[in-house]
Design an enzyme around this catalytic site. Sequence first.
Site, PDB file in Angstrom:
ATOM      1  N   GLY A  33     -11.021 -29.837 -26.819  1.00 48.00           N
ATOM      2  CA  GLY A  33     -12.252 -29.383 -26.170  1.00 48.00           C
ATOM      3  C   GLY A  33     -12.501 -27.930 -26.517  1.00 48.00           C
ATOM      4  N   LEU A  34     -13.690 -27.484 -26.148  1.00 46.72           N
ATOM      5  CA  LEU A  34     -14.090 -26.104 -26.439  1.00 46.72           C
ATOM      6  C   LEU A  34     -13.190 -25.099 -25.734  1.00 46.72           C
ATOM      7  CD1 LEU A  34     -17.951 -26.505 -25.884  1.00 46.72           C
ATOM      8  CD2 LEU A  34     -16.836 -26.012 -28.094  1.00 46.72           C
ATOM      9  N   SER A  35     -13.187 -23.881 -26.227  1.00 46.32           N
ATOM     10  CA  SER A  35     -12.505 -22.791 -25.534  1.00 46.32           C
ATOM     11  C   SER A  35     -13.151 -22.642 -24.147  1.00 46.32           C
ATOM     12  CB  SER A  35     -12.688 -21.501 -26.345  1.00 46.32           C
ATOM     13  OG  SER A  35     -12.112 -20.416 -25.659  1.00 46.32           O
ATOM     14  N   GLY A  36     -12.321 -22.578 -23.127  1.00 51.29           N
ATOM     15  CA  GLY A  36     -12.839 -22.439 -21.767  1.00 51.29           C
ATOM     16  C   GLY A  36     -13.191 -23.756 -21.098  1.00 51.29           C
ATOM     17  N   SER A  37     -12.995 -24.874 -21.806  1.00 52.23           N
ATOM     18  CA  SER A  37     -13.350 -26.168 -21.205  1.00 52.23           C
ATOM     19  C   SER A  37     -12.360 -26.552 -20.108  1.00 52.23           C
ATOM     20  CB  SER A  37     -13.426 -27.265 -22.278  1.00 52.23           C
ATOM     21  OG  SER A  37     -12.188 -27.383 -22.950  1.00 52.23           O
ATOM     22  N   GLY A  38     -11.138 -26.046 -20.214  1.00 56.62           N
ATOM     23  CA  GLY A  38     -10.149 -26.351 -19.166  1.00 56.62           C
ATOM     24  C   GLY A  38      -8.887 -27.033 -19.690  1.00 56.62           C
ATOM     25  N   LYS A  39      -8.668 -27.021 -20.988  1.00 57.42           N
ATOM     26  CA  LYS A  39      -7.493 -27.698 -21.571  1.00 57.42           C
ATOM     27  C   LYS A  39      -6.189 -27.165 -20.969  1.00 57.42           C
ATOM     28  CE  LYS A  39      -8.456 -26.325 -25.766  1.00 57.42           C
ATOM     29  NZ  LYS A  39      -9.630 -25.480 -25.447  1.00 57.42           N
ATOM     30  N   SER A 107      -8.429 -28.077 -31.463  1.00 56.94           N
ATOM     31  CA  SER A 107      -8.404 -29.140 -32.485  1.00 56.94           C
ATOM     32  C   SER A 107      -9.827 -29.643 -32.751  1.00 56.94           C
ATOM     33  CB  SER A 107      -7.453 -30.273 -32.110  1.00 56.94           C
ATOM     34  OG  SER A 107      -7.420 -30.586 -30.742  1.00 56.94           O
TER      35      SER A 107
HETATM   36  N1  LIG Z   1     -12.267 -17.789 -33.762  1.00 54.30           N
HETATM   37  C1  LIG Z   1     -11.710 -18.428 -32.717  1.00 54.30           C
HETATM   38  N2  LIG Z   1     -12.124 -19.671 -32.386  1.00 54.30           N
HETATM   39  C2  LIG Z   1     -11.568 -20.297 -31.340  1.00 54.30           C
HETATM   40  N3  LIG Z   1     -10.569 -19.784 -30.556  1.00 54.30           N
HETATM   41  C3  LIG Z   1     -10.126 -18.537 -30.858  1.00 54.30           C
HETATM   42  C4  LIG Z   1     -10.678 -17.806 -31.940  1.00 54.30           C
HETATM   43  N4  LIG Z   1     -10.051 -16.592 -32.002  1.00 54.30           N
HETATM   44  C5  LIG Z   1      -9.150 -16.582 -31.000  1.00 54.30           C
HETATM   45  N5  LIG Z   1      -9.188 -17.745 -30.316  1.00 54.30           N
HETATM   46  C6  LIG Z   1      -8.226 -18.057 -29.233  1.00 54.30           C
HETATM   47  O1  LIG Z   1      -7.327 -19.019 -29.786  1.00 54.30           O
HETATM   48  C7  LIG Z   1      -7.287 -20.179 -29.007  1.00 54.30           C
HETATM   49  C8  LIG Z   1      -7.529 -21.418 -29.883  1.00 54.30           C
HETATM   50  O2  LIG Z   1      -6.394 -21.700 -30.630  1.00 54.30           O
HETATM   51  P1  LIG Z   1      -6.113 -23.186 -31.084  1.00 54.30           P
HETATM   52  O3  LIG Z   1      -4.807 -23.158 -31.787  1.00 54.30           O
HETATM   53  O4  LIG Z   1      -6.262 -24.088 -29.927  1.00 54.30           O
HETATM   54  O5  LIG Z   1      -7.316 -23.452 -32.103  1.00 54.30           O
HETATM   55  S1  LIG Z   1      -7.498 -24.623 -33.162  1.00 54.30           S
HETATM   56  O6  LIG Z   1      -7.057 -25.876 -32.537  1.00 54.30           O
HETATM   57  O7  LIG Z   1      -6.690 -24.312 -34.333  1.00 54.30           O
HETATM   58  O8  LIG Z   1      -8.927 -24.632 -33.480  1.00 54.30           O
HETATM   59  C9  LIG Z   1      -8.399 -20.095 -28.009  1.00 54.30           C
HETATM   60  O9  LIG Z   1      -7.799 -20.546 -26.807  1.00 54.30           O
HETATM   61  P2  LIG Z   1      -8.546 -21.462 -25.745  1.00 54.30           P
HETATM   62  O10 LIG Z   1      -9.617 -20.555 -25.177  1.00 54.30           O
HETATM   63  O11 LIG Z   1      -7.457 -21.752 -24.763  1.00 54.30           O
HETATM   64  O12 LIG Z   1      -9.085 -22.681 -26.376  1.00 54.30           O
HETATM   65  C10 LIG Z   1      -8.807 -18.634 -27.989  1.00 54.30           C
HETATM   66  O13 LIG Z   1      -8.159 -17.979 -26.918  1.00 54.30           O
HETATM   67  N1  LIG Z   2     -13.076 -28.673 -13.039  1.00 57.64           N
HETATM   68  C1  LIG Z   2     -12.403 -27.781 -13.791  1.00 57.64           C
HETATM   69  N2  LIG Z   2     -11.452 -28.218 -14.656  1.00 57.64           N
HETATM   70  C2  LIG Z   2     -10.774 -27.309 -15.420  1.00 57.64           C
HETATM   71  N3  LIG Z   2     -10.973 -25.962 -15.370  1.00 57.64           N
HETATM   72  C3  LIG Z   2     -11.902 -25.493 -14.523  1.00 57.64           C
HETATM   73  C4  LIG Z   2     -12.661 -26.378 -13.709  1.00 57.64           C
HETATM   74  N4  LIG Z   2     -13.521 -25.644 -12.981  1.00 57.64           N
HETATM   75  C5  LIG Z   2     -13.319 -24.354 -13.313  1.00 57.64           C
HETATM   76  N5  LIG Z   2     -12.346 -24.247 -14.237  1.00 57.64           N
HETATM   77  C6  LIG Z   2     -11.882 -22.963 -14.808  1.00 57.64           C
HETATM   78  O1  LIG Z   2     -12.262 -22.914 -16.180  1.00 57.64           O
HETATM   79  C7  LIG Z   2     -11.336 -22.109 -16.901  1.00 57.64           C
HETATM   80  C8  LIG Z   2     -10.800 -22.915 -18.081  1.00 57.64           C
HETATM   81  O2  LIG Z   2      -9.958 -22.081 -18.832  1.00 57.64           O
HETATM   82  P1  LIG Z   2      -8.770 -22.659 -19.708  1.00 57.64           P
HETATM   83  O3  LIG Z   2      -7.986 -23.673 -18.926  1.00 57.64           O
HETATM   84  O4  LIG Z   2      -8.025 -21.488 -20.268  1.00 57.64           O
HETATM   85  O5  LIG Z   2      -9.571 -23.442 -20.847  1.00 57.64           O
HETATM   86  P2  LIG Z   2      -9.149 -23.737 -22.350  1.00 57.64           P
HETATM   87  O6  LIG Z   2      -7.634 -23.887 -22.385  1.00 57.64           O
HETATM   88  O7  LIG Z   2      -9.858 -25.012 -22.702  1.00 57.64           O
HETATM   89  O8  LIG Z   2      -9.628 -22.560 -23.144  1.00 57.64           O
HETATM   90  C9  LIG Z   2     -10.221 -21.720 -15.933  1.00 57.64           C
HETATM   91  O9  LIG Z   2     -10.483 -20.420 -15.449  1.00 57.64           O
HETATM   92  C10 LIG Z   2     -10.381 -22.761 -14.804  1.00 57.64           C
HETATM   93  O10 LIG Z   2      -9.926 -22.291 -13.555  1.00 57.64           O
END
Ligand SMILES: Nc1ncnc2c1ncn2[C@@H]1O[C@H](COP(=O)(O)OS(=O)(=O)O)[C@@H](OP(=O)(O)O)[C@H]1O
Ligand SMILES: Nc1ncnc2c1ncn2[C@@H]1O[C@H](COP(=O)(O)OP(=O)(O)O)[C@@H](O)[C@H]1O
Length: 198
Positions: A33-39, A107
């Site tokens: 899922g997208l960054s910030g989606s909650g993985k 991913s």
């Molecule tokens: N350019 C760019 N695009 C996306 N994400 C970025 C980038 N630069 C740094 N980050 C940080 O790295 C985390 C993603 O790493 P991943 O190993 O999950 O990425 S990937 O699967 O290889 O696409 C990602 O973490 P999550 O926010 O938890 O998804 C970011 O914190």
């Molecule tokens: N229903 C929900 N499920 C998962 N995360 C949530 C939800 N609502 C709010 N959030 C918040 O969204 C953010 C997701 O961040 P994060 O888990 O680091 O995402 P990712 O790993 O995909 O980048 C966290 O701050 C989390 O508390």
Amino acid sequence: MSKRHLTWHPSHIGREERRRLNDHGSCVLWFTGLSGSGKSTLAYEVEKELYRLRCRAYVLDGDNIRHGLNKNLGFSPEDRTENIRRIAEVAKLFVDAGIVTVTAFISPYRADRETARAMFREGDFIEVYVKCSLDECERRDPKGLYRKAKAGEIADFTGVSAPYEAPDKPEIVVSSDRQSIEQSVACIMNYLRNGGFV
Ligand SMILES: Nc1ncnc2c1ncn2[C@@H]1O[C@H](COP(=O)(O)OS(=O)(=O)O)[C@@H](OP(=O)(O)O)[C@H]1O
Ligand SMILES: Nc1ncnc2c1ncn2[C@@H]1O[C@H](COP(=O)(O)OP(=O)(O)O)[C@@H](O)[C@H]1O
């Protein structure tokens, strides 16, 4: 690559023996899922729940793995492919060791996830799509990365300047912009129970 002289040594202890020892099966929950989606949030909550049930579980998380094993990789399509390939290999070892393995990587490429899936036995690769609108991810922006990406401070940022290919047929979909964390965790735990993993 030239032919290498390597021989695979099979173990005397297989998945069945480990299942008996642990009293549960193993598999990989592959979050995407997208960054910030909650993985990460959901992955660690599932790990906590599995621990509560006395199941051996372990999270492989994007940011953590990029601090060590994959510290030499960036975010070009080639590096992301290599990132996912290595994680899948590590996850395969963990699953073989009898652990419920939870991976939390963006991913973003379907082909990379399919390559990862093909490394596992049928049924052992459980793709969990953490669905969340880009607007909501940007609103959450837990690490301030969307703000930086939009300001041009981060190149190739997923959803902003790099693609995210949503799964076609994930085993599990959780909509983190509609479901609570508890609802999503319950949905994933139900899947594991119904599949006889725990
Ligand atoms: N350019 C760019 N695009 C996306 N994400 C970025 C980038 N630069 C740094 N980050 C940080 O790295 C985390 C993603 O790493 P991943 O190993 O999950 O990425 S990937 O699967 O290889 O696409 C990602 O973490 P999550 O926010 O938890 O998804 C970011 O914190
Ligand atoms: N229903 C929900 N499920 C998962 N995360 C949530 C939800 N609502 C709010 N959030 C918040 O969204 C953010 C997701 O961040 P994060 O888990 O680091 O995402 P990712 O790993 O995909 O980048 C966290 O701050 C989390 O508390």
